[in-house]
Motif scaffolding. Structure first.
Motif, short mmCIF file in Angstrom:
data_model
loop_
_atom_site.label_atom_id
_atom_site.label_comp_id
_atom_site.label_asym_id
_atom_site.label_seq_id
_atom_site.Cartn_x
_atom_site.Cartn_y
_atom_site.Cartn_z
N MET A 1 0.84 -1.20 0.00
CA MET A 1 0.00 0.00 0.00
C MET A 1 0.88 1.26 0.00
O MET A 1 1.88 1.30 0.68
N GLU A 2 0.48 2.23 -0.79
CA GLU A 2 1.28 3.46 -0.90
C GLU A 2 0.57 4.64 -0.25
O GLU A 2 -0.64 4.81 -0.42
N ARG A 3 1.34 5.46 0.47
CA ARG A 3 0.77 6.66 1.09
C ARG A 3 0.64 7.75 0.03
O ARG A 3 1.57 8.01 -0.71
N ARG A 4 -0.53 8.38 -0.04
CA ARG A 4 -0.75 9.46 -1.02
C ARG A 4 -0.97 10.78 -0.27
O ARG A 4 -0.36 10.99 0.76
N GLU A 5 -1.83 11.63 -0.77
CA GLU A 5 -1.93 12.99 -0.24
C GLU A 5 -2.53 13.05 1.17
O GLU A 5 -3.33 12.18 1.55
N GLN A 6 -2.14 14.09 1.91
CA GLN A 6 -2.72 14.33 3.23
C GLN A 6 -4.15 14.82 3.07
O GLN A 6 -4.41 15.73 2.28
N LEU A 7 -5.07 14.21 3.80
CA LEU A 7 -6.48 14.58 3.67
C LEU A 7 -6.90 15.50 4.80
O LEU A 7 -7.78 16.35 4.64
N TYR A 8 -6.26 15.32 5.97
CA TYR A 8 -6.76 16.00 7.16
C TYR A 8 -5.69 15.95 8.23
O TYR A 8 -5.02 14.93 8.39
N GLU A 9 -5.49 17.06 8.93
CA GLU A 9 -4.58 17.04 10.08
C GLU A 9 -5.35 17.45 11.32
O GLU A 9 -5.91 18.54 11.39
N GLY A 10 -5.40 16.56 12.30
CA GLY A 10 -6.09 16.86 13.56
C GLY A 10 -5.08 17.21 14.63
O GLY A 10 -3.92 17.48 14.34
N LYS A 11 -5.55 17.20 15.87
CA LYS A 11 -4.68 17.59 16.98
C LYS A 11 -3.62 16.53 17.27
O LYS A 11 -2.51 16.86 17.64
N ALA A 12 -3.97 15.29 17.09
CA ALA A 12 -3.03 14.21 17.44
C ALA A 12 -2.71 13.27 16.28
O ALA A 12 -1.83 12.43 16.41
N LYS A 13 -3.43 13.42 15.15
CA LYS A 13 -3.21 12.50 14.05
C LYS A 13 -3.29 13.21 12.70
O LYS A 13 -3.93 14.26 12.59
N ILE A 14 -2.67 12.58 11.71
CA ILE A 14 -2.81 13.03 10.32
C ILE A 14 -3.40 11.86 9.54
O ILE A 14 -3.02 10.71 9.77
N VAL A 15 -4.34 12.16 8.66
CA VAL A 15 -4.95 11.11 7.83
C VAL A 15 -4.52 11.32 6.38
O VAL A 15 -4.57 12.44 5.85
N TYR A 16 -4.03 10.24 5.78
CA TYR A 16 -3.58 10.26 4.39
C TYR A 16 -4.45 9.34 3.53
O TYR A 16 -4.91 8.30 4.01
N ALA A 17 -4.60 9.71 2.27
CA ALA A 17 -5.18 8.79 1.29
C ALA A 17 -4.11 7.75 0.95
O ALA A 17 -2.94 7.92 1.27
N THR A 18 -4.55 6.66 0.32
CA THR A 18 -3.60 5.65 -0.16
C THR A 18 -3.94 5.33 -1.60
O THR A 18 -4.90 5.89 -2.15
N ASP A 19 -3.19 4.43 -2.19
CA ASP A 19 -3.49 4.03 -3.57
C ASP A 19 -4.72 3.13 -3.63
O ASP A 19 -5.19 2.78 -4.71
N GLU A 20 -5.24 2.72 -2.44
CA GLU A 20 -6.47 1.94 -2.41
C GLU A 20 -7.62 2.85 -1.97
O GLU A 20 -7.55 3.44 -0.88
N PRO A 21 -8.67 2.99 -2.79
CA PRO A 21 -9.70 4.00 -2.54
C PRO A 21 -10.43 3.84 -1.21
O PRO A 21 -10.89 4.82 -0.64
N ASP A 22 -10.50 2.62 -0.68
CA ASP A 22 -11.26 2.41 0.56
C ASP A 22 -10.38 2.40 1.80
O ASP A 22 -10.89 2.14 2.90
N LEU A 23 -9.07 2.66 1.63
CA LEU A 23 -8.18 2.63 2.79
C LEU A 23 -7.50 3.97 3.00
O LEU A 23 -7.09 4.64 2.03
N TYR A 24 -7.38 4.34 4.26
CA TYR A 24 -6.63 5.52 4.66
C TYR A 24 -5.47 5.09 5.54
O TYR A 24 -5.44 3.97 6.05
N ILE A 25 -4.52 6.01 5.72
CA ILE A 25 -3.46 5.79 6.72
C ILE A 25 -3.63 6.83 7.82
O ILE A 25 -3.81 8.02 7.55
N GLN A 26 -3.62 6.36 9.06
CA GLN A 26 -3.66 7.23 10.23
C GLN A 26 -2.24 7.32 10.78
O GLN A 26 -1.66 6.31 11.16
N TYR A 27 -1.70 8.54 10.85
CA TYR A 27 -0.35 8.77 11.37
C TYR A 27 -0.47 9.45 12.73
O TYR A 27 -1.11 10.50 12.86
N PHE A 28 0.12 8.85 13.77
CA PHE A 28 -0.02 9.38 15.13
C PHE A 28 1.13 10.32 15.48
O PHE A 28 2.30 9.92 15.42
N LYS A 29 0.79 11.55 15.85
CA LYS A 29 1.78 12.58 16.18
C LYS A 29 2.07 12.60 17.69
O LYS A 29 1.32 12.03 18.48
#
Ligand code: UDP
Length: 237
Positions: A1-29
């Protein structure tokens, strides 16, 4: 799975799109906020601890029949999750009086409740996440009555599972916040989303009441990193 564009940045996490349309990546800050972001700071390695803790707790509840958005852990700070249309309602479950409930009722923290309380809050930082009721949620189209009933049932079930899980580790689950969403890949089915971490749970050591959660940061109690590290150790052991 490949990380694509940032969709949203919250207070503790960043959410990224991936090359799979139904999957996101949650990055914990490591960023920590409290009192609706009026207090800001960093908890060193919190993102790593929370990613590990949340992954484990999602697996624990999933095994007991609660559907979650968790798919797999990708790295120390990243998990793959199912894409969700997040319901803008925070579901708080309480077993012991603390925080906002203590303040609202004018009582000391620490009283054990005769049964769990569910509090519903609008997820809206600009308004300070006000408490709302089911009629308001339904009338404003935030969730249907059926979804609300399902969210409540899941929240109480998660409470039973995690109360027992932490109990076995000598920790009282005082209260916690859950968020749910609809999964487009599953025909809009309700899934538990967001995270389950000491950022959104109160965890007290049994007997001593020693706090193992974000209240150490909120209230300047010290040993903040140590508390997150301890919860990670307890949860993943
Ligand atoms: N909580 C959260 N996000 C919020 C508000 C609360 O994760 O925006 C969690 C909090 O960490 C605690 C529980 O929900 O475990 C109950 O919090 P409370 O309503 O007592 O509010 P607080 O005292 O944290 O302001």
């Amino acid at each position: 799975m490949e990380r694509r564009e940032q969709l949203y940045e919250g207070k503790a996490k960043i959410v990224y799109a991936t090359d799979e349309p139904d999957l996101y990546i949650q990055y914990f800050k490591d960023d920590a906020t409290a009192f609706n972001a009026k207090k800001r700071g960093t908890i060193v390695s919190k993102g790593i601890f929370n990613n590990h803790i949340s992954a484990k707790l999602f697996q624990v509840v999933e095994k007991q029949g609660i559907p979650t958005h968790y798919v797999k852990t990708l790295s120390d700070r990243e998990m793959a999750v199912k894409k969700l249309d997040i319901i803008r309602v925070e579901v708080v479950v309480r077993n012991i009086v603390a925080g906002n409930l203590a303040k609202r009722m004018g009582v000391e923290e620490g009283r054990r409740l005769p049964h769990p309380i569910i509090d519903l809050h609008l997820k809206q930082d600009a308004l300070d996440d006000p408490m709302i009721n089911e009629d308001t949620i339904s009338a404003f189209g935030l969730a249907t009555r059926e979804e609300l009933a399902q969210m409540r049932a899941y929240a109480l079930r998660v409470n039973d599972i995690l109360k027992a899980f932490f109990g076995e580790r000598n920790v009282d689950l005082v209260d916690f916040k859950l968020e749910f969403g609809r999964s487009p890949a599953d025909g809009g089915k309700l899934l538990l989303g967001d995270e389950i971490t000491p950022d959104g749970c109160r965890l007290w050591e049994k007997g001593t009441g020693r706090k193992l959660d974000k209240d150490r940061f909120r209230r300047d109690l010290g040993q903040v990193e140590e508390a997150y590290a301890e919860v990670e150790r307890l949860v993943t052991r």
